[in-house]
Design a protein around this motif. Structure first.
Motif, PDB file in Angstrom:
ATOM      1  N   GLU A  84      74.840  40.447   6.176  1.00  0.00           N
ATOM      2  CA  GLU A  84      75.789  40.999   5.208  1.00  0.00           C
ATOM      3  C   GLU A  84      75.868  42.504   5.447  1.00  0.00           C
ATOM      4  OE1 GLU A  84      73.506  43.415   3.339  1.00  0.00           O
ATOM      5  OE2 GLU A  84      74.453  42.626   1.522  1.00  0.00           O
ATOM      6  N   ARG A 113      74.828  34.350   9.811  1.00  0.00           N
ATOM      7  CA  ARG A 113      73.830  33.620   9.013  1.00  0.00           C
ATOM      8  C   ARG A 113      73.618  32.270   9.666  1.00  0.00           C
ATOM      9  NH1 ARG A 113      75.687  34.948   2.699  1.00  0.00           N
ATOM     10  NH2 ARG A 113      75.926  37.178   3.086  1.00  0.00           N
ATOM     11  N   GLU A 115      73.163  29.267   8.929  1.00  0.00           N
ATOM     12  CA  GLU A 115      73.265  28.192   7.940  1.00  0.00           C
ATOM     13  C   GLU A 115      73.749  26.934   8.639  1.00  0.00           C
ATOM     14  OE1 GLU A 115      74.758  29.343   3.886  1.00  0.00           O
ATOM     15  OE2 GLU A 115      75.812  30.829   5.064  1.00  0.00           O
ATOM     16  N   LYS A 122      80.219  29.272   8.137  1.00  0.00           N
ATOM     17  CA  LYS A 122      80.086  29.513   9.564  1.00  0.00           C
ATOM     18  C   LYS A 122      78.824  30.311   9.842  1.00  0.00           C
ATOM     19  CE  LYS A 122      83.552  29.742  12.043  1.00  0.00           C
ATOM     20  NZ  LYS A 122      83.955  28.419  12.472  1.00  0.00           N
ATOM     21  N   GLU A 131      81.888  49.430  -1.135  1.00  0.00           N
ATOM     22  CA  GLU A 131      80.770  49.874  -1.983  1.00  0.00           C
ATOM     23  C   GLU A 131      81.155  51.207  -2.627  1.00  0.00           C
ATOM     24  OE1 GLU A 131      78.450  47.638  -1.962  1.00  0.00           O
ATOM     25  OE2 GLU A 131      78.576  46.702   0.010  1.00  0.00           O
ATOM     26  N   ARG A 258      74.054  34.745  -8.325  1.00  0.00           N
ATOM     27  CA  ARG A 258      74.247  35.247  -6.951  1.00  0.00           C
ATOM     28  C   ARG A 258      72.946  35.185  -6.163  1.00  0.00           C
ATOM     29  NH1 ARG A 258      77.990  36.247  -4.488  1.00  0.00           N
ATOM     30  NH2 ARG A 258      77.553  38.314  -3.688  1.00  0.00           N
ATOM     31  N   TYR A 263      70.845  42.776  -7.086  1.00  0.00           N
ATOM     32  CA  TYR A 263      71.793  42.950  -8.191  1.00  0.00           C
ATOM     33  C   TYR A 263      71.134  43.333  -9.506  1.00  0.00           C
ATOM     34  CZ  TYR A 263      75.337  40.995  -5.141  1.00  0.00           C
ATOM     35  OH  TYR A 263      76.195  40.786  -4.098  1.00  0.00           O
ATOM     36  N   ALA A 280      83.766  30.095  -2.797  1.00  0.00           N
ATOM     37  CA  ALA A 280      83.764  31.527  -3.115  1.00  0.00           C
ATOM     38  C   ALA A 280      84.527  32.314  -2.048  1.00  0.00           C
ATOM     39  CB  ALA A 280      82.339  32.042  -3.220  1.00  0.00           C
TER      40      ALA A 280
END
Ligand code: HAM
Length: 422
Positions: A84, A113, A115, A122, A131, A258, A263, A280
């Protein structure tokens, strides 16, 4: 048909025309809107020291525990392909002095990632993230949500839903975790093996489990806000009030936590019905990240561009395919015409005209076929005869009409159509 040798790594894709043109138009639209809000672009490396992610995202998150592409480099250092964008940006801003603490930056690029690949998920995907640094302020959080929605509608998306919640402050975390543990304790045996591990290691992660059995247990839990301080609840209410002022509809989802540990306070996710289980489009929130003795506070989001494009394609279908621009194709018959055309193609390009010179030296028929395949709108043909007369055959591929023109007429004909307006 296609051999595995020609395929990219599983979960990664080649991005080629015509889709790539779609990506470019989304990117151009995004740059324009981000500029309206005063964000500057930042490009950080794809590789970071592994601890940059471990420290920022949290040791017990799924991303850090199971999904990072990490390896040792030749010097024995552990490096990681960024999963990320926030952590790398914070690493940069933390080193930049006081102006880093109030920066407004955006980034765009591939994330990695490991996954299990499936529709919408993906191993290499692309995020557009932003940001806004600064201490907790409900107006900043609301502004970030407004920006995201303007981006999504600017791309042409409709029907996005915003889910909103709060993670409270770091001080709330102890009582939130205790409260959740107490409420979950009687149901532990009903949870899957992975969620039982999460229950022990990081109980908040149980809340975003995708396991059906866990989800029904989670549905019966009290909202996380009930374990937080009144101040944290008020912060969320203030964000809601500001969103109301901006006429932004949100749904408060008391179970949204999340998947990353940085956070604090506001968190959100933007979903779309056209996506399946991985629904999402975008996620974000306010964070506090400790790096190299500095505390970085801010609010941000990242949207998954593959998912944005998936919804765009479904909503717009074929009709919205980008229209290719004008293209001039130059055909040469004979060696001396070819040499002159080498100069011509350069002259035209310097004048901002998009053109290609057929380099093949093949027959007229073969060169015309290539022009067609490339989508040429105009073909210029020069052979021995034209060389002698100082003219060109100019054929419109749109209506098939052919004319003989001199150089000055040719330039006049092409220039108004093809002037580069960058
Ligand atoms: P995230 O929710 O992990 O947040 O990712 C943001 C978005 O990236 C997701 O909503 C999704 O659209 C897309 N995405 C994530 N994983 C995949 C995947 N495997 N395949 C395709 N798309 C994916 C973050 O990354 C935070 N850094 C957001 C943020 C910025 N929070 C504060 N600032």
């Amino acid at each position: 048909m296609s051999s595995a040798e020609f395929q990219p790594i599983q979960g990664m894709s080649d991005l080629v025309p015509p889709e790539v043109t779609r990506w470019q138009s989304v990117e151009a639209q995004a740059r324009h809107i981000l500029d309206l809000y005063g964000f500057d672009e930042i490009r950080t490396p794809l590789l970071e020291r592994t601890e940059v992610f471990q420290r920022s995202l949290g040791d017990t998150t799924d991303v850090v525990q199971k999904e990072m592409y990490s390896f040792e480099d030749r010097g024995g250092r552990s490096l990681t392909l960024r999963p990320e964008g926030t952590a790398g940006v914070m690493r940069h801003l933390a080193g930049r002095g006081p102006d880093g603490q109030e920066a407004r930056v955006f980034y765009w690029g591939p994330m990695f990632r490991s996954e299990r690949p499936q529709a919408g998920r993906k191993r290499q995907f692309h995020q557009l993230g932003a940001e806004a640094l600064g201490p907790p302020n409900p107006a900043a959080d609301a502004e970030m949500l407004a920006l995201q929605l303007q981006l999504l509608t600017g791309f042409g998306l409709t029907g996005c839903q915003v889910q909103l919640n709060t993670r409270g402050t770091f001080e709330d975390r102890g009582s939130v975790e205790q409260g959740l543990r107490d409420a979950l304790q009687p149901h532990v045996s009903e949870l899957g093996a992975d969620d039982q591990r999460r229950f022990k290691e990081n109980v908040l992660r149980v809340l975003d489990s995708k396991e059906p059995a866990t989800r029904s247990v989670v549905a019966s839990l009290p909202p996380v806000t009930s374990f937080m301080s009144p101040d944290s609840r008020r912060y969320l209410e203030e964000v809601e009030r500001m969103l109301n002022l901006l006429s932004i509809d949100v749904q408060v989802n008391p179970r949204l936590v999340r998947g990353l540990d940085y956070y604090v306070h506001t968190v959100w996710e933007i979903t779309h019905d056209a996506l399946g289980a991985q629904d999402a489009l975008s996620g974000g929130g306010r964070y506090q990240i400790e790096l190299g003795g500095k505390t970085m506070e801010g609010v941000g989001f990242a949207m998954g561009l593959e998912r944005v494009l998936t919804v765009l394609l479904q909503e717009e279908g074929e009709a919205a395919k980008p229209i290719p621009g004008n293209l001039v194709w130059i055909v040469s018959l004979g060696e001396s015409a070819f040499r002159e055309n080498l100069i011509l193609v350069q002259t035209l390009r310097l004048r901002g005209i998009r053109c290609r010179l057929d380099l093949s030296g093949r027959s007229m028929k073969a060169q015309m076929r290539a022009a067609n395949r490339a989508g040429a709108t105009t073909v210029i043909i020069r052979g021995e005869q034209e060389m002698e007369k100082g003219t060109f055959q100019v054929k419109s591929m749109e209506d098939g009409k052919q004319e003989e023109l001199a150089m000055a007429e040719l330039l006049q004909r092409l220039a108004p159509l093809h002037v580069h307006n960058a």
